[in-house]
Write a protein that holds these residues in place. Structure first.
Motif, PDB file in Angstrom:
ATOM      1  N   MET A   1      42.236  24.166  42.718  1.00  0.00           N
ATOM      2  CA  MET A   1      43.966  23.441  42.698  1.00  0.00           C
ATOM      3  C   MET A   1      43.218  22.330  42.220  1.00  0.00           C
ATOM      4  N   GLU A   2      44.238  21.318  41.202  1.00  0.00           N
ATOM      5  CA  GLU A   2      43.893  20.248  41.255  1.00  0.00           C
ATOM      6  C   GLU A   2      44.690  19.367  42.944  1.00  0.00           C
ATOM      7  N   ASP A   3      44.169  18.006  42.769  1.00  0.00           N
ATOM      8  CA  ASP A   3      44.731  17.500  44.681  1.00  0.00           C
ATOM      9  C   ASP A   3      45.996  16.298  44.322  1.00  0.00           C
ATOM     10  N   VAL A   4      46.398  16.702  43.807  1.00  0.00           N
ATOM     11  CA  VAL A   4      47.370  15.324  43.522  1.00  0.00           C
ATOM     12  C   VAL A   4      48.551  15.552  45.249  1.00  0.00           C
ATOM     13  N   LEU A   5      48.930  14.059  45.066  1.00  0.00           N
ATOM     14  CA  LEU A   5      49.927  13.517  46.287  1.00  0.00           C
ATOM     15  C   LEU A   5      50.927  13.429  45.580  1.00  0.00           C
ATOM     16  N   LYS A   6      52.390  14.730  46.175  1.00  0.00           N
ATOM     17  CA  LYS A   6      53.703  13.977  46.154  1.00  0.00           C
ATOM     18  C   LYS A   6      54.318  13.087  46.669  1.00  0.00           C
ATOM     19  N   ILE A   7      54.743  11.951  45.572  1.00  0.00           N
ATOM     20  CA  ILE A   7      56.394  11.274  46.835  1.00  0.00           C
ATOM     21  C   ILE A   7      57.208  11.394  45.537  1.00  0.00           C
ATOM     22  N   GLY A   8      58.557  11.269  46.358  1.00  0.00           N
ATOM     23  CA  GLY A   8      59.969  10.645  45.049  1.00  0.00           C
ATOM     24  C   GLY A   8      59.976  11.715  44.288  1.00  0.00           C
ATOM     25  N   GLY A   9      59.104  13.174  44.060  1.00  0.00           N
ATOM     26  CA  GLY A   9      58.959  13.545  43.008  1.00  0.00           C
ATOM     27  C   GLY A   9      58.127  13.577  41.807  1.00  0.00           C
ATOM     28  N   LYS A  10      57.180  12.367  41.912  1.00  0.00           N
ATOM     29  CA  LYS A  10      55.701  11.867  41.666  1.00  0.00           C
ATOM     30  C   LYS A  10      54.540  11.969  41.712  1.00  0.00           C
ATOM     31  N   GLU A  11      54.045  12.403  41.076  1.00  0.00           N
ATOM     32  CA  GLU A  11      52.844  13.145  41.098  1.00  0.00           C
ATOM     33  C   GLU A  11      51.432  11.933  41.321  1.00  0.00           C
ATOM     34  N   ILE A  12      50.706  11.612  42.625  1.00  0.00           N
ATOM     35  CA  ILE A  12      50.013  10.316  42.462  1.00  0.00           C
ATOM     36  C   ILE A  12      48.783  11.108  42.496  1.00  0.00           C
ATOM     37  N   LYS A  13      48.164  10.482  41.975  1.00  0.00           N
ATOM     38  CA  LYS A  13      46.024  10.964  41.486  1.00  0.00           C
ATOM     39  C   LYS A  13      45.643  10.374  42.644  1.00  0.00           C
ATOM     40  N   SER A  14      45.572   9.749  42.218  1.00  0.00           N
ATOM     41  CA  SER A  14      45.193   8.004  43.450  1.00  0.00           C
ATOM     42  C   SER A  14      45.340   7.732  43.886  1.00  0.00           C
ATOM     43  N   ARG A  15      44.648   8.122  45.137  1.00  0.00           N
ATOM     44  CA  ARG A  15      44.893   7.957  46.906  1.00  0.00           C
ATOM     45  C   ARG A  15      44.676   5.915  47.480  1.00  0.00           C
ATOM     46  N   PHE A  16      44.355   5.662  46.678  1.00  0.00           N
ATOM     47  CA  PHE A  16      44.392   4.603  46.841  1.00  0.00           C
ATOM     48  C   PHE A  16      44.840   3.510  46.045  1.00  0.00           C
ATOM     49  N   PHE A  17      45.929   2.605  47.020  1.00  0.00           N
ATOM     50  CA  PHE A  17      47.280   2.278  46.307  1.00  0.00           C
ATOM     51  C   PHE A  17      46.685   0.190  47.199  1.00  0.00           C
ATOM     52  N   VAL A  18      47.094  -0.317  46.255  1.00  0.00           N
ATOM     53  CA  VAL A  18      47.069  -1.369  46.221  1.00  0.00           C
ATOM     54  C   VAL A  18      47.702  -2.527  46.124  1.00  0.00           C
ATOM     55  N   GLY A  19      47.742  -3.675  46.832  1.00  0.00           N
ATOM     56  CA  GLY A  19      48.624  -4.834  47.210  1.00  0.00           C
ATOM     57  C   GLY A  19      47.746  -6.118  46.635  1.00  0.00           C
ATOM     58  N   THR A  20      49.298  -6.656  45.522  1.00  0.00           N
ATOM     59  CA  THR A  20      48.903  -7.519  44.762  1.00  0.00           C
ATOM     60  C   THR A  20      49.090  -9.055  44.918  1.00  0.00           C
ATOM     61  N   GLY A  21      49.069  -9.123  46.451  1.00  0.00           N
ATOM     62  CA  GLY A  21      49.274 -10.579  46.656  1.00  0.00           C
ATOM     63  C   GLY A  21      47.898 -11.053  47.314  1.00  0.00           C
ATOM     64  N   LYS A  22      48.491 -12.634  47.453  1.00  0.00           N
ATOM     65  CA  LYS A  22      47.414 -13.703  48.087  1.00  0.00           C
ATOM     66  C   LYS A  22      46.159 -13.729  46.337  1.00  0.00           C
ATOM     67  N   PHE A  23      46.054 -13.254  45.330  1.00  0.00           N
ATOM     68  CA  PHE A  23      44.915 -13.115  44.990  1.00  0.00           C
ATOM     69  C   PHE A  23      44.762 -15.061  44.386  1.00  0.00           C
ATOM     70  N   PRO A  24      44.008 -15.477  44.060  1.00  0.00           N
ATOM     71  CA  PRO A  24      44.397 -16.802  44.086  1.00  0.00           C
ATOM     72  C   PRO A  24      44.408 -16.907  42.327  1.00  0.00           C
ATOM     73  N   ASP A  25      43.746 -15.800  40.614  1.00  0.00           N
ATOM     74  CA  ASP A  25      43.703 -15.956  39.876  1.00  0.00           C
ATOM     75  C   ASP A  25      44.994 -15.026  39.960  1.00  0.00           C
ATOM     76  N   LYS A  26      45.791 -14.393  39.406  1.00  0.00           N
ATOM     77  CA  LYS A  26      46.856 -13.467  38.561  1.00  0.00           C
ATOM     78  C   LYS A  26      46.127 -12.754  38.263  1.00  0.00           C
ATOM     79  N   ALA A  27      45.008 -13.386  37.354  1.00  0.00           N
ATOM     80  CA  ALA A  27      44.848 -12.676  35.744  1.00  0.00           C
ATOM     81  C   ALA A  27      43.659 -11.660  36.101  1.00  0.00           C
ATOM     82  N   VAL A  28      43.153 -12.391  37.768  1.00  0.00           N
ATOM     83  CA  VAL A  28      42.582 -10.803  38.363  1.00  0.00           C
ATOM     84  C   VAL A  28      43.264  -9.781  38.754  1.00  0.00           C
ATOM     85  N   VAL A  29      43.817  -9.511  39.132  1.00  0.00           N
ATOM     86  CA  VAL A  29      44.903  -8.523  38.706  1.00  0.00           C
ATOM     87  C   VAL A  29      45.020  -7.037  38.406  1.00  0.00           C
TER      88      VAL A  29
END
Lengths: 255, 66
Positions: A1-29
């Protein structure tokens, strides 16, 4: 069985969530998000400054990602609710990371105000993910108020001090029926792996990436660590024992 | 007329709608939310809503955040 994370009715495959703050160069995001394979990505809302050439962060976030707007800047429930409604009106979905902070030194969240905000926003149909001080009783209150997940801190925001709240988070993982996501303070991939090994459902990282000498490489490293930690948890980590236990047979020695 | 935009007092010489204000500020309007006197103004009505003397307007967008 595939290991998926369910939140708010969505199936999320990646368990690594990323924040986009403080990157000196936004293009690197964009490169960071590609390297991380993250699907859930946090952003913040702010007043537009027409005099600044600040690029639109959304231009750097791949279409496949679920945007989770945080309520940073909110000092109480009412301010968090106001920010959440603005984010929704901007047409970026209804996933909200509630972040209510009135402590300026350690930036520790106010669980009580957070619970009030959850009640209002969950009722309005938001998918609510509260950033919280790790606590079992408060986490239960948050779930009762309608939280889709709870996000206890590992250590203070941006501190890179690691997973210092393990004992309490471990209890939360055992007792809380919604996903438990470790958010804040994780400074190195090994710490993210540890969170996953004890059964956390996901990890949210920002500063450890934005402050790294090579954020893209670090995103890749975290992604692997989160995956490794998850696999280890699913595999079932053997119990620790005090004495040695030989790995080779104790019979048939050549002597 | 005098109004507050993003917390700063500003004087506008001529009448304008919210769409006009956004243009005047050199913004393209994408992913922007306008709050007028603490009420979110739906995007489809920006062209019909005139800014008024004493209004407190917030023009909000997204930025990087954790």
């Amino acid at each position: 069985m595939e290991d998926v994370l369910k939140i708010g009715g969505k199936e999320i495959k990646s368990r690594f969530f990323v924040g986009t703050g403080k990157f000196p160069d936004k293009a690197v995001v964009r490169d960071v998000l590609e390297a991380s394979a993250a699907e859930v990505v946090t952003v913040a809302v702010r007043r537009v400054d027409p005099d600044s050439s600040d690029e639109n962060i959304l231009d750097h976030i791949p279409e496949r990602c679920v945007l989770m707007t945080n309520t940073s800047g909110a000092r109480d429930a009412a301010e968090a609710v106001r920010i959440a409604r603005l984010a929704k009106a901007a047409g970026c979905g209804d996933w909200i990371k509630i972040e209510v902070i009135n402590d300026n030194k350690y930036l520790l969240p106010d669980n009580k105000e957070t619970i009030k905000a959850i009640e209002i926003l969950a009722e309005e149909g938001f998918t609510v993910l509260p950033y919280m001080n790790p606590d079992l009783v408060d986490a239960r209150r948050m779930v009762d108020a309608g939280a889709a997940a709870v996000m206890p801190l590992g250590s203070p925001i941006g501190s890179n001090r690691g997973f210092r709240t393990e004992e309490i988070v471990r209890i939360m993982v055992d007792e809380i029926k919604v996903p438990v996501i470790v958010d804040a303070g994780i400074g190195a991939p090994s710490e993210a792996a540890r969170c996953m090994e004890i059964g956390a459902d996901a990890v949210l990282v920002n500063t450890a990436l934005s402050a790294a000498a090579d954020p893209v490489k670090m995103a890749e490293a975290f992604s692997k660590a989160v995956e490794a930690g998850r696999s280890a948890y699913l595999a079932g980590i053997p119990e620790r024992i005090e004495e040695a236990s030989a790995s080779s047979p104790l019979t048939g020695f050549l002597r | 007329m005098t109004l507050k935009i993003n917390g700063k007092e500003e004087i506008l010489e001529k009448e304008m709608t919210l769409t006009g204000l956004i243009k005047d500020k050199g913004l393209n309007g994408r992913n922007i939310v306008i709050e007028c006197n603490l009420e979110i103004v739906p995007r489809q009505t920006w062209g019909k809503v005139d800014v008024k003397d004493g209004d407190s307007i917030e023009i909000i967008s997204f930025t990087g955040g954790g």
